[in-house]
Design a protein around this motif. Structure first.
Motif, PDB file in Angstrom:
ATOM      1  N   LEU A 189       0.878  -1.165   0.003  1.00  0.00           N
ATOM      2  CA  LEU A 189      -0.134   0.064   0.148  1.00  0.00           C
ATOM      3  C   LEU A 189       0.908   1.206  -0.093  1.00  0.00           C
ATOM      4  CD1 LEU A 189      -2.757  -1.041   2.632  1.00  0.00           C
ATOM      5  CD2 LEU A 189      -2.725  -1.506   0.214  1.00  0.00           C
ATOM      6  N   SER A 191       1.755   3.064  -2.393  1.00  0.00           N
ATOM      7  CA  SER A 191       1.274   4.310  -3.444  1.00  0.00           C
ATOM      8  C   SER A 191       0.188   4.987  -2.564  1.00  0.00           C
ATOM      9  CB  SER A 191       0.607   3.419  -4.687  1.00  0.00           C
ATOM     10  OG  SER A 191       1.867   2.601  -5.276  1.00  0.00           O
ATOM     11  N   TRP A 192      -0.538   4.147  -1.653  1.00  0.00           N
ATOM     12  CA  TRP A 192      -1.515   4.951  -0.735  1.00  0.00           C
ATOM     13  C   TRP A 192      -1.273   5.375   0.246  1.00  0.00           C
ATOM     14  CZ3 TRP A 192      -2.834   0.059  -3.341  1.00  0.00           C
ATOM     15  CH2 TRP A 192      -3.198  -0.153  -4.560  1.00  0.00           C
ATOM     16  N   MET A 292      -7.548   8.454  -3.533  1.00  0.00           N
ATOM     17  CA  MET A 292      -6.866   7.581  -4.407  1.00  0.00           C
ATOM     18  C   MET A 292      -6.257   6.365  -3.165  1.00  0.00           C
ATOM     19  SD  MET A 292      -3.515   8.211  -6.757  1.00  0.00           S
ATOM     20  CE  MET A 292      -2.303   8.294  -5.365  1.00  0.00           C
ATOM     21  N   ARG A 293      -7.019   5.205  -3.136  1.00  0.00           N
ATOM     22  CA  ARG A 293      -6.895   4.198  -2.243  1.00  0.00           C
ATOM     23  C   ARG A 293      -7.170   3.091  -2.966  1.00  0.00           C
ATOM     24  NH1 ARG A 293      -9.026   5.847   2.750  1.00  0.00           N
ATOM     25  NH2 ARG A 293      -9.127   3.936   3.310  1.00  0.00           N
ATOM     26  N   PRO A 294      -7.081   1.751  -2.367  1.00  0.00           N
ATOM     27  CA  PRO A 294      -7.489   0.450  -3.020  1.00  0.00           C
ATOM     28  C   PRO A 294      -8.998   0.424  -2.871  1.00  0.00           C
ATOM     29  CG  PRO A 294      -6.192   0.116  -0.972  1.00  0.00           C
ATOM     30  CD  PRO A 294      -6.084   1.474  -1.304  1.00  0.00           C
ATOM     31  N   ASP A 295      -9.519   0.942  -1.655  1.00  0.00           N
ATOM     32  CA  ASP A 295     -10.962   0.676  -1.594  1.00  0.00           C
ATOM     33  C   ASP A 295     -11.572   1.597  -0.563  1.00  0.00           C
ATOM     34  OD1 ASP A 295     -10.216  -0.184   1.000  1.00  0.00           O
ATOM     35  OD2 ASP A 295     -10.313  -2.279   0.426  1.00  0.00           O
ATOM     36  N   CYS A 304     -13.879   6.137  -4.944  1.00  0.00           N
ATOM     37  CA  CYS A 304     -12.699   5.363  -5.065  1.00  0.00           C
ATOM     38  C   CYS A 304     -11.911   5.303  -6.273  1.00  0.00           C
ATOM     39  CB  CYS A 304     -12.792   3.819  -4.350  1.00  0.00           C
ATOM     40  SG  CYS A 304     -11.237   2.702  -4.437  1.00  0.00           S
ATOM     41  N   CYS A 305     -10.575   5.959  -6.166  1.00  0.00           N
ATOM     42  CA  CYS A 305      -9.906   5.852  -7.542  1.00  0.00           C
ATOM     43  C   CYS A 305      -8.419   4.786  -7.167  1.00  0.00           C
ATOM     44  CB  CYS A 305      -9.518   7.310  -7.896  1.00  0.00           C
ATOM     45  SG  CYS A 305     -10.612   8.149  -8.167  1.00  0.00           S
ATOM     46  N   LYS A 306      -8.193   3.964  -7.952  1.00  0.00           N
ATOM     47  CA  LYS A 306      -7.158   2.692  -7.713  1.00  0.00           C
ATOM     48  C   LYS A 306      -5.757   3.253  -8.342  1.00  0.00           C
ATOM     49  CE  LYS A 306     -10.195  -1.152  -6.475  1.00  0.00           C
ATOM     50  NZ  LYS A 306     -10.534  -2.360  -6.634  1.00  0.00           N
ATOM     51  N   THR A 307      -6.207   3.992  -9.470  1.00  0.00           N
ATOM     52  CA  THR A 307      -4.829   4.448 -10.168  1.00  0.00           C
ATOM     53  C   THR A 307      -4.633   6.000 -10.270  1.00  0.00           C
ATOM     54  OG1 THR A 307      -6.031   4.421 -12.430  1.00  0.00           O
ATOM     55  CG2 THR A 307      -4.992   2.332 -11.694  1.00  0.00           C
ATOM     56  N   ASP A 310      -6.922   7.488 -13.181  1.00  0.00           N
ATOM     57  CA  ASP A 310      -8.165   7.624 -12.745  1.00  0.00           C
ATOM     58  C   ASP A 310      -8.535   8.888 -11.881  1.00  0.00           C
ATOM     59  OD1 ASP A 310      -8.773   5.642 -14.410  1.00  0.00           O
ATOM     60  OD2 ASP A 310      -8.793   4.050 -13.027  1.00  0.00           O
TER      61      ASP A 310
END
Length: 721
Positions: A189, A191-192, A292-295, A304-307, A310
């Motif tokens: 995690l 990246s987040w 910007m987080r996995p969920d 929620c934006c995973k990339t 996005d």
């Protein structure tokens, strides 16, 4: 109490002026000055024993009436001093539960480390990946031990004015561990990372409110006021709470507070339609804010934006909606000034206005986190975070030192020495001993630093030093000493030596403690220590009158020397008094010792003598001729055996008088009877020696035996002729 050397005589332990911010422990000893001497020694756990003694009286100054006064002058007092701070956050029982619960994960990780060290043929990248997964599993185990994440209550009817949900109070220890896990272990995690810090602050901001102002405490005060507020939008605290919650990303709280606005009341909708529209527009914008987080956890708001692409697309679109609303003409139509100003302030915060964000936050850490949400959502690298933290501390200076904040600064500064020092100072030796594995999980520099053997530390590494310190803390308490070997065994330089000392110093009064000590010795293959512990236990029980227990432990230790000495002492004790009562007193020990102890021929005789007495008792009770014959055969073997002392001859023959006078055929033949008569003659001659030890028998015992032998001899001649 402690003081500087320049202080007056009320100082017990002075300290140098060069020491900055010394920790002072007051001592209420009650001893009148002057104090002659002070002794300091370790007690259990983190307690010190401090002994304060008065000077001895001067014999020259003691007069006739001075005896009574001298009794007041002589003496002192022993007091306990508890080191460290006790904030009451974690009880002693809870600390012991944590100590015991952390042993299995720690031991498993050390076992896996040793296994990976043996796999030298594997690529280093594969080993590093596998090791990182092991450390992550270890960290999760410790984290769950410190407390599960707070879960939201599932009430059937939700209270609309319940802004802060009632959850279990977090602990600083769990917060510190989570912080180190975020930066050092959970690389999936990375990246987040900013969002992880946002979640961390949401869980532990209440800890900051204990010592200084924080958004959590501001919302807690607002929640108490909501019960009695009729027109909530007229209260400045309402808008301050809204702004503060928005700056740290608590979107669900912001939306909930906005929906408490007076324009939502049914009797106000017609008159305040424009105002209500603006409030609802802000609420919608807040609820769809890109993250910007996995969920997104259940019950939380946000998009929620995973990339990164996005997120950038959603961020620009969301900011465009905010800009349009900020330039809308509806603000002019809003007649409620507090609502208009409060909502525009929320818009400025969402647009990243640093002035509004700084004014809304209470603490530099909250300002630091808000930058990741509204100003610098793509912040990466610890160096940039550290610089940002320094700027936030200048804008929001803190006057009170906090262990969590100091730990965060050490982590952002990439300084493992500071991190270890702060862990030790604020969270204790347990934290340091277990968090070292997290520090070195993904850093070669830290790994070398922690495992390098240092001359000024006695040739041990920093990692081993902290484990030894923690093991010492465990060893000093009767309820935790048995888990200290796990940590001592992981210290290659001095661990095993200290483990041997620890095991040898365990008290042997308790059978359970002795068994636990021997189990640890078996686990770590310390046979010499195990033998020594059993010998100590044997000596203790023997000296305290528990002869059987002493012999048992000597046998377990295979201490032939002491067993042979006990056998000789037992033989001599029985030989002094050969009565049946005396023999019954020692019969149990004879049985326990066995017949093959050392080189003691006396003990071999005692076992045969015991067997003879038992068979004699059976014969006298049952009148069995065959059993009587076997008993007389045992008698002949005893009399022929050179290990049978002379002082036992007459008692043996006297016990057999009834068998010598056995009705019917004689039990001994002529040769056997002659042997016994010769032994009796030797005994008569031996009585003339000054060192002869006479048995405690009746005076007519010798004549009775002689008469019985003579009668048996005559009957034997008649039967053989």
């Amino acid at each position: 109490m402690p003081g500087r050397p320049s202080d007056s005589g009320d100082s017990i332990v002075p300290f140098s002026p060069a020491v900055q911010d010394p920790v002072v422990y007051p001592i209420r000893h009650g001893v009148k000055p002057p104090i002659f001497r002070v002794y300091v020694s370790w007690s259990r756990g983190n307690l010190l024993h401090v002994t304060c003694l008065r000077p001895p009286p001067d014999p020259d100054t003691m007069g006739g009436s001075g005896d009574e006064g001298s009794e007041e002058e002589i003496g002192g007092k022993v007091v306990e001093v508890k080191l460290g701070t006790d904030d009451g956050e974690i009880s002693e029982a809870q600390r012991r539960r944590i100590a015991y619960g952390s042993v299995p994960p720690f031991a498993l990780l050390q076992s896996r480390k040793n296994s990976l060290a043996a796999l030298s043929r594997m690529p280093s990248s594969s080993i590093r990946t596998e090791w990182w997964q092991h450390v992550l599993e270890y960290s999760n185990s410790i984290s769950s031990l410190l407390g599960e994440p707070s879960s939201r209550p599932t009430d059937v009817i939700e209270d609309p004015k319940m802004v802060l949900q009632p959850v279990e109070e977090p602990t600083s220890l769990k917060a510190a561990w989570q912080l180190m896990e975020i930066f050092y272990v959970d690389k999936q995690l990375s990246s987040w990372l900013p969002e992880r810090l946002v979640d961390w602050l949401a869980d532990y901001d209440s800890l900051l409110s204990r010592t200084e102002g924080a958004i959590y405490s501001r919302l807690a005060r607002l929640q108490k006021k909501l019960v009695n507020l009729q027109v909530i939008e007229d209260d400045p605290d309402y808008w301050e709470g809204l702004s503060a919650a928005l700056t740290v990303g608590w979107l669900d709280i912001v939306v909930k507070l906005l929906r408490l606005h007076g324009s939502y009341r049914e009797d106000q909708l017609d008159n305040r339609e424009t105002e209500n529209g603006l409030v609802e527009a802000i609420a919608v914008l807040v609820s769809i804010m890109p993250r910007m987080r996995p969920d997104i956890p259940e019950g939380r708001l946000g998009q929620c934006c995973k990339t990164k692409p996005d997120f950038m697309k959603a961020w620009e679109k969301w900011r465009g909606h905010i800009s349009k609303l900020e330039c809308s003409a509806f603000w002019v139509q809003c007649g409620h000034h507090r609502t208009r100003d409060g909502l525009r302030n929320l818009l400025q915060i969402m647009l990243g206005n640093i002035k509004n964000i700084t004014a809304a936050t209470c603490h530099w850490l909250e300002l630091f986190i808000s930058h990741f949400i509204f100003i610098r959502p793509f912040t990466v690298g610890l160096e940039g975070m550290h610089n940002l933290a320094q700027k936030c501390m200048q804008l929001k200076p803190s006057s009170i030192s906090n262990g969590l904040l100091s730990l965060l600064i050490g982590i952002l500064g990439e300084n493992p020495e500071v991190v270890l020092a702060e862990c030790s100072k604020s969270f204790g030796s347990w934290m340091v001993a277990h968090a070292i594995e997290l520090l070195a999980a993904d850093s070669d520099y830290t790994d070398v630093l922690l495992h390098e053997e240092l001359y000024n530390l006695g040739g041990v590494s920093i990692e081993e030093l902290h484990r030894l310190v923690y093991a010492q803390v465990l060893s000093s308490h009767t309820l935790t000493w048995q888990i200290a070997p796990t940590y001592l065994a992981s210290c290659p330089k001095q661990g095993l030596g200290l483990l041997e000392i620890l095991l040898c110093k365990q008290p042997v009064q308790s059978h359970q403690i002795t068994l636990k000590t021997l189990e640890i010795c078996r686990l770590y293959e310390l046979e010499n220590i195990s033998s020594g512990v059993m010998k100590i236990a044997g000596m203790y029980h023997w000296k305290h009158g528990r002869k059987g227990s002493g012999i048992y432990w000597f046998q377990q230790a295979r201490d032939i020397v002491r067993l042979d000495r006990i056998a000789q002492e037992l033989f001599e004790s029985i030989g002094k008094s050969l009565s049946d009562d005396s023999f019954k007193q020692w019969e149990g020990l004879i049985e326990l010792l066995g017949s093959d102890v050392g080189t003691s021929r006396g003990l071999e005789f005692l076992h045969k003598y015991r067997d003879f007495k038992r068979s004699l008792q059976v014969v006298l009770e049952g009148k069995d001729a065959s059993a009587a014959r076997r008993t007389m055969e045992s008698l002949i073997q005893l009399m022929r055996n050179p290990s049978t002392p002379q002082r036992f001859w007459l008692p043996l023959l006297h016990d057999s008088v009834k068998l010598l006078n056995w009705k019917g055929h004689p039990l001994l033949n002529a040769a056997e009877t002659t042997l016994l008569l010769n032994k009796l003659q030797e005994l008569s001659i031996a009585k003339l020696r000054p060192d002869f030890c006479d048995a405690n028998l009746p005076s007519h015992a010798l004549s009775s035996v002689r008469l019985a032998l003579a009668s048996n001899l005559g009957r034997a001649f008649l039967e053989e002729s």
